[in-house]
Design an enzyme around this catalytic site. Structure first.
Site, PDB file in Angstrom:
ATOM      1  N   ARG A 148      29.094  28.228 -19.569  1.00  0.00           N
ATOM      2  CA  ARG A 148      30.472  28.030 -19.112  1.00  0.00           C
ATOM      3  C   ARG A 148      30.533  26.928 -18.060  1.00  0.00           C
ATOM      4  O   ARG A 148      29.493  26.433 -17.609  1.00  0.00           O
ATOM      5  CB  ARG A 148      31.039  29.326 -18.544  1.00  0.00           C
ATOM      6  CG  ARG A 148      30.139  29.947 -17.508  1.00  0.00           C
ATOM      7  CD  ARG A 148      30.497  31.402 -17.234  1.00  0.00           C
ATOM      8  NE  ARG A 148      29.545  31.978 -16.291  1.00  0.00           N
ATOM      9  CZ  ARG A 148      29.868  32.839 -15.341  1.00  0.00           C
ATOM     10  NH1 ARG A 148      31.118  33.223 -15.189  1.00  0.00           N
ATOM     11  NH2 ARG A 148      28.953  33.320 -14.535  1.00  0.00           N
ATOM     12  N   SER A 196      26.149  19.940  -3.992  1.00  0.00           N
ATOM     13  CA  SER A 196      27.573  20.005  -3.674  1.00  0.00           C
ATOM     14  C   SER A 196      27.882  18.986  -2.594  1.00  0.00           C
ATOM     15  O   SER A 196      27.056  18.738  -1.711  1.00  0.00           O
ATOM     16  CB  SER A 196      27.933  21.402  -3.155  1.00  0.00           C
ATOM     17  OG  SER A 196      29.231  21.356  -2.565  1.00  0.00           O
ATOM     18  N   VAL A 209      17.100  32.640 -14.687  1.00  0.00           N
ATOM     19  CA  VAL A 209      16.236  31.588 -14.159  1.00  0.00           C
ATOM     20  C   VAL A 209      15.650  31.928 -12.794  1.00  0.00           C
ATOM     21  O   VAL A 209      14.813  31.179 -12.280  1.00  0.00           O
ATOM     22  CB  VAL A 209      16.953  30.221 -14.110  1.00  0.00           C
ATOM     23  CG1 VAL A 209      17.095  29.660 -15.513  1.00  0.00           C
ATOM     24  CG2 VAL A 209      18.290  30.324 -13.415  1.00  0.00           C
ATOM     25  N   THR A 221      24.375  25.940   2.660  1.00  0.00           N
ATOM     26  CA  THR A 221      23.019  25.840   3.200  1.00  0.00           C
ATOM     27  C   THR A 221      21.993  25.841   2.069  1.00  0.00           C
ATOM     28  O   THR A 221      21.026  25.067   2.084  1.00  0.00           O
ATOM     29  CB  THR A 221      22.748  27.007   4.157  1.00  0.00           C
ATOM     30  OG1 THR A 221      23.701  26.959   5.217  1.00  0.00           O
ATOM     31  CG2 THR A 221      21.342  26.925   4.745  1.00  0.00           C
ATOM     32  N   ALA A 222      22.217  26.689   1.063  1.00  0.00           N
ATOM     33  CA  ALA A 222      21.301  26.724  -0.080  1.00  0.00           C
ATOM     34  C   ALA A 222      21.310  25.387  -0.819  1.00  0.00           C
ATOM     35  O   ALA A 222      20.266  24.885  -1.255  1.00  0.00           O
ATOM     36  CB  ALA A 222      21.686  27.863  -1.024  1.00  0.00           C
ATOM     37  N   LYS A 223      22.489  24.785  -0.954  1.00  0.00           N
ATOM     38  CA  LYS A 223      22.573  23.492  -1.639  1.00  0.00           C
ATOM     39  C   LYS A 223      21.895  22.392  -0.808  1.00  0.00           C
ATOM     40  O   LYS A 223      21.289  21.467  -1.348  1.00  0.00           O
ATOM     41  CB  LYS A 223      24.038  23.120  -1.912  1.00  0.00           C
ATOM     42  CG  LYS A 223      24.710  23.998  -2.961  1.00  0.00           C
ATOM     43  CD  LYS A 223      24.052  23.874  -4.335  1.00  0.00           C
ATOM     44  CE  LYS A 223      24.893  24.521  -5.442  1.00  0.00           C
ATOM     45  NZ  LYS A 223      24.166  24.567  -6.742  1.00  0.00           N
ATOM     46  N   TYR A 253      26.305  29.394   0.766  1.00  0.00           N
ATOM     47  CA  TYR A 253      26.297  28.521  -0.406  1.00  0.00           C
ATOM     48  C   TYR A 253      25.849  27.092  -0.054  1.00  0.00           C
ATOM     49  O   TYR A 253      24.961  26.508  -0.669  1.00  0.00           O
ATOM     50  CB  TYR A 253      27.698  28.495  -1.029  1.00  0.00           C
ATOM     51  CG  TYR A 253      27.864  27.500  -2.154  1.00  0.00           C
ATOM     52  CD1 TYR A 253      27.487  27.832  -3.451  1.00  0.00           C
ATOM     53  CD2 TYR A 253      28.399  26.236  -1.918  1.00  0.00           C
ATOM     54  CE1 TYR A 253      27.630  26.915  -4.484  1.00  0.00           C
ATOM     55  CE2 TYR A 253      28.553  25.316  -2.943  1.00  0.00           C
ATOM     56  CZ  TYR A 253      28.166  25.659  -4.220  1.00  0.00           C
ATOM     57  OH  TYR A 253      28.304  24.743  -5.233  1.00  0.00           O
TER      58      TYR A 253
END
Lengths: 255, 483
Positions: free
Chosen positions: A15, A148, A64, A163-165, A161
C-alpha cells in the site's frame, strides 16, 4: 525500460508509497518483489497492477523486523531471480501522524522510540544484511532507504518517528561508506507529507494548508511523486551518487 | 591518415614497397604503412648499419651515447614535442589502449631511460662501464674490454607501447649496430624513437634500422637472421623455437618467452584500513596494458587469517576493476580475445556450479572478471584482458609448490607482506625461478636497470676481449725502453 531484467525488492509494498514504487519499477520493466506483512489481498492487487504495467512481480510475505523471515524471503528471491539489483526499505512501524493530538516529549515513553527504531532501523538492518551476499557477488547494487524531511525540518515534533528516521539517515551514510568500495550504493529519499496514504489519511486540511503555504511548489506530495527520485537512486542514472538524502517535498526543505 | 613505420637509413620512401596495416579504435582509424624490403635491400641495409656502427657508434664513448639517448627520451617525454604528440594521438588507435593509459604508460617507461637511469642500467651490469670504451685493468691482472655485437637483431612482439625500447636502448648502450623488427600490433614507436635519435645525431641515426616483416614470414626473417651475430627475440615458445632453429649456430640467441606474473598477499596486509588501497594497486596492475606484458599478474594468492578474508579482498579487487573500467576503459577486444575471456569465465562458472569454494564475481558482461577459489590451485594463465584468479591459501609458503612446476614461465611476482615475510618468501620464490619481486602497483613498471628474465641485459650482449697478464708482461719485454 530502465529496469528490464533487474530485480527490485520493495518492502512494505502492499500500500501507500511502497505500492506506488512497485508499480513504477514494473512500468520500467523490472521484476518487483512486493514484500508485505499481513495485507495479502492488497499485495496481490499490487502484483496484478505491476503485471498490467508491463513488469513482473512476486508477492512475498515477511515481517522485515524478524531476521528469519527476511532470510527466508531473500532465499526465495535468490531461487526465483538469482539476483537483487535494488532494494527499497520502505516498510515502517505503524504510526499515526496527528498534529492535533501528538505525544509531547514528556509524554513519549522510551518504548515508543524503541518501536520506531525497530520499524525503521532494525528492519532496514536485517534486509541489508540479507541482500548483501547477492549484491556483493555481482559487485553492484543500490539500496534506497525511505527517510523523512522531518529530520531536516521537524515542522511538527514527532519525536519517536523522526528520531528513528534520523538514525536511518546516519545508518545509511555509514553503510554507503562501507559498501561503496564493493560497488553498492546507499541513499535516502526523504519525502515530506505524502497524501493520501493510510498514515496520512487523517491529516487535517489546516495542516496541509500550512505546509502548502510554505512549500515553493505549492502542494502536498503524492505517492507517485516519490517514485521518480527512488527510481533514479535505484538505477545507474545515479551511478556516482551515494550517501545522499534526496528531499522530495516540493522545496520545503532545501539543503 | 597514413603514417609510415620503420626507419631505413639510406633508403628513400620511393624505393621501398609498403604494405598498409589498418587500425581502428575509439572511433578513429589510422593506416600504417610498413616497409616490405627486398632481399637485396635488406642485405644492403644490414651492411650499411653494420658499417655505420663500426665507423661511428663504436667510436663514441658510452657517456656520449647516454647523452644522446637522454636527449631523445627528453623529446618523447615533452608533451609539446611533435613526436610525443603524434605518439599520444596515434598509439591509442593502433594499440586500442585508452589515451590515458598510453600517456601515463609512455611517460612511465621513458622516465626509466633518462641519463641517471641509463647510468644505473650500465652500473648494474658493468662494475666499470668504461670497459665499453677502452681496455680497463682487470682485478685478476691484465686488461678487459667489452664489445657489443656488430649487428644486433631484435624481434619484438606484442603491442605494449614502449616495450621494445628496453632492448633497443640496451643494444645502443653497448654500441651495437641495431636492427629492430617491429610487431604488426604496434609498429610505430620504435621507428619514431630511431628518427628522433637521427634528428639529434644524424650519424647515430644511421647506426640503426627499424624494419618489418609479417610474423611467420620465414624467408624475410632468414635474411636478417643470417646477417645478425646476436638475436634478441620476444614471443611465444613456438615462435621463439622457430627463430632459434633458423638462426646461425654462431649467432648468440637471447629469448624472452611468455611469462605468467602473479602476486602474493600476506594476512598482515589485510586489515580494514590497508586492504582497500592494496586492492586498488592490484587492480591497477591487472588493468594496465590489459595483462599483455610478460610482467602482468594473472593470478593472486591471498593468505587467510587477516581481518579481510580472501573472499572480501577478491570483492574489493573486482570493485576496483569496475572503477578502472570507467577511468581507463578496456580496449576493444578482437573476436579471438573476447572468445578467450568468455571461455575462461565460462569454464570457471561451470566449475563454480559443480563445487563449493569457487565464486565468479561480477556479471558476464563486465569488462573485467575476478574469480575466487578457496582451494589451492596451481599457477595458470588467466583469460587476459582484465581477468584474474584469486586463490586463498592458509600460508604464503603453500604458494611455492603451486608455482614451482612452471619455472620456465616465472618472472615477476608482487608481494605485499611484512619485511620478515618478504625476505623469507623471496628466497623461496627465487629458488622456484622467480626473477623479479616488486610491490603491487609496480608490476607493469620495472625499475631502471632491472634484469629482464633474471638476465644481464647488457652483459649478455657483449663479448669480452681480455689482454691476459702474460701478453702484457711479454709486451714489456719488447718495449724499446726495455733494459
Amino acid at each position: 525500460m530502465k529496469f528490464r531484467d533487474k530485480t527490485i525488492l520493495v518492502t512494505g509494498a502492499s500500500r501507500g508509497i511502497g505500492a506506488a514504487l512497485a508499480k513504477a519499477f514494473a512500468a520500467e520493466g523490472g521484476l518487483v518483489i512486493v514484500n508485505y506483512r499481513r495485507s495479502e489481498a492488497a499485495a496481490q492487487a499490487v502484483v496484478e497492477a505491476c503485471r498490467a504495467a508491463g513488469g513482473q512481480a512476486l508477492a512475498i510475505a515477511a515481517d522485515v523486523t524478524v531476521p528469519e523471515e527476511v532470510a527466508a524471503m531473500v532465499a526465495v528471491i535468490g531461487e526465483e531471480a538469482g539476483r537483487i539489483d535494488a532494494v527499497v526499505n520502505n516498510a515502517f512501524a505503524p504510526y499515526v501522524f496527528d498534529p492535533d493530538d501528538r505525544a509531547r516529549f514528556w509524554e513519549t515513553p522510551w518504548s515508543a522510540y524503541q518501536a520506531q527504531v525497530d520499524g525503521a532501523l532494525k528492519a532496514t538492518y536485517h534486509v541489508c544484511q540479507a541482500v548483501l551476499p547477492l549484491m556483493r557477488q555481482r559487485g553492484r547494487g543500490a539500496i534506497v532507504n525511505m527517510a523523512s524531511d522531518l529530520v531536516a525540518r521537524p515542522s511538527i515534533a514527532y519525536h519517536d518517528y523522526t528520531t528513528a528516521k534520523a538514525a536511518l539517515i546516519g545508518f545509511s551514510r555509514n553503510l554507503a561508506t562501507e559498501l561503496g568500495p564493493l560497488g553498492i550504493r546507499v541513499n535516502c529519499v526523504a519525502p515530506g507529507l505524502v497524501y493520501p496514504t493510510d498514515a496520512s489519511r487523517g491529516t487535517r486540511e489546516a495542516v496541509k494548508d500550512m505546509l502548502i503555504a510554505q512549500t515553493p511548489l505549492g502542494r502536498i506530495a503524492t505517492p507517485e511523486d516519490v517514485a521518480g527520485p527512488v527510481l533514479f537512486l535505484a538505477s545507474d542514472w545515479s551511478g556516482f551518487v551515494t550517501g545522499q538524502t534526496l528531499h522530495v517535498d516540493g522545496g520545503l526543505v532545501m539543503s | 591518415m597514413t603514417e609510415f613505420a620503420g626507419h631505413l637509413p639510406g633508403l628513400s620512401t620511393e624505393e621501398v614497397e609498403w604494405r598498409v596495416l589498418d587500425f581502428a579504435a575509439w572511433g578513429e582509424s589510422v593506416q600504417v604503412s610498413v616497409p616490405v624490403l627486398s632481399e637485396a635491400q635488406s642485405l644492403a641495409l644490414a651492411a650499411r648499419v653494420r658499417e655505420n656502427a663500426r665507423a661511428y657508434l663504436k667510436t663514441r664513448s658510452v657517456a656520449q651515447i647516454v647523452a644522446t639517448l637522454d636527449k631523445a627520451v627528453a623529446r618523447l617525454l615533452d608533451r609539446d614535442d611533435p613526436w610525443r604528440r603524434k605518439a599520444e594521438a596515434l598509439l591509442p588507435i593502433v594499440t586500442g589502449y585508452d589515451a590515458e593509459t598510453v600517456r601515463l604508460g609512455l611517460s612511465g617507461y621513458l622516465r626509466t631511460f633518462r641519463a641517471p637511469q641509463l647510468q644505473r642500467f650500465l652500473a648494474e651490469d658493468f662494475a666499470n662501464p668504461a670497459v665499453l670504451d677502452a681496455f680497463q685493468p682487470a682485478m685478476k691482472g691484465g686488461f678487459t674490454r667489452a664489445h657489443g655485437p656488430e649487428l644486433l637483431l631484435h624481434v619484438w612482439a606484442g603491442n605494449v607501447p614502449g616495450l621494445p625500447l628496453w632492448s633497443l636502448i640496451s643494444g645502443l648502450l653497448v654500441k651495437a649496430g641495431t636492427v629492430g623488427k617491429v610487431a604488426s600490433a604496434e609498429p610505430l614507436l620504435a621507428g619514431w624513437f630511431a628518427r628522433v635519435l637521427g634528428e639529434i645525431d644524424p650519424r647515430m641515426g644511421e647506426c640503426l634500422a627499424i624494419v618489418w616483416w609479417k610474423g611467420g614470414d620465414a624467408d624475410s626473417e632468414q635474411v636478417w637472421l643470417d646477417q645478425a651475430d646476436t638475436v634478441v627475440a620476444f614471443g611465444g615458445n613456438a615462435a621463439l623455437t622457430a627463430i632459434r632453429d633458423r638462426a646461425p649456430v654462431t649467432a648468440r640467441f637471447l629469448a624472452h618467452g611468455h611469462k605468467i606474473g602473479f602476486g602474493l598477499v600476506s594476512a598482515a596486509a589485510l586489515d580494514t584500513r590497508r586492504a582497500g588501497p592494496l586492492a586498488r594497486l592490484v587492480a591497477h596492475d591487472v588493468m594496465r596494458y590489459e595483462q599483455q606484458g610478460c610482467y602482468a599478474p594473472q593470478m593472486l594468492f591471498v593468505e587467510r587469517g587477516g581481518k579481510i578474508s580472501p573472499r572480501d579482498f577478491a570483492e574489493q579487487v573486482s570493485r576496483e576493476l569496475a572503477g578502472f573500467a570507467r577511468r581507463h576503459p578496456r580496449r576493444a577486444l578482437s573476436v579471438a580475445e573476447a572468445a578467450g575471456v568468455a571461455s575462461w569465465r565460462n569454464a570457471e562458472e561451470m566449475r563454480a556450479f559443480d563445487g563449493e569454494g569457487r565464486v565468479v564475481l561480477g556479471d558476464a558482461a563486465d569488462p573485467w572478471s575476478v574469480v575466487l577459489v578457496e582451494e589451492a590451485e596451481p599457477l595458470a594463465p588467466s583469460g587476459l584482458n582484465r581477468t584474474l584468479k584469486i586463490v586463498a591459501v592458509d600460508r604464503l609458503d603453500d604458494v611455492i609448490p603451486l608455482i614451482a612446476p612452471f619455472r620456465a614461465f616465472l618472472q615477476s611476482a608482487a608481494v605485499a607482506a611484512t619485511p620478515e615475510e618478504l625476505f623469507r618468501i623471496a628466497a623461496l620464490l627465487g629458488e622456484a625461478g622467480v626473477t623479479r619481486i616488486c610491490a603491487f602497483g609496480r608490476m607493469t613498471a620495472p625499475e631502471a636497470g632491472w634484469h629482464n628474465d633474471g638476465r644481464f641485459n647488457l652483459l649478455d650482449l657483449v663479448t669480452i676481449t681480455e689482454i691476459e697478464q702474460s701478453a702484457e708482461l711479454a709486451a714489456e719485454g719488447f718495449a724499446d725502453y726495455v733494459d
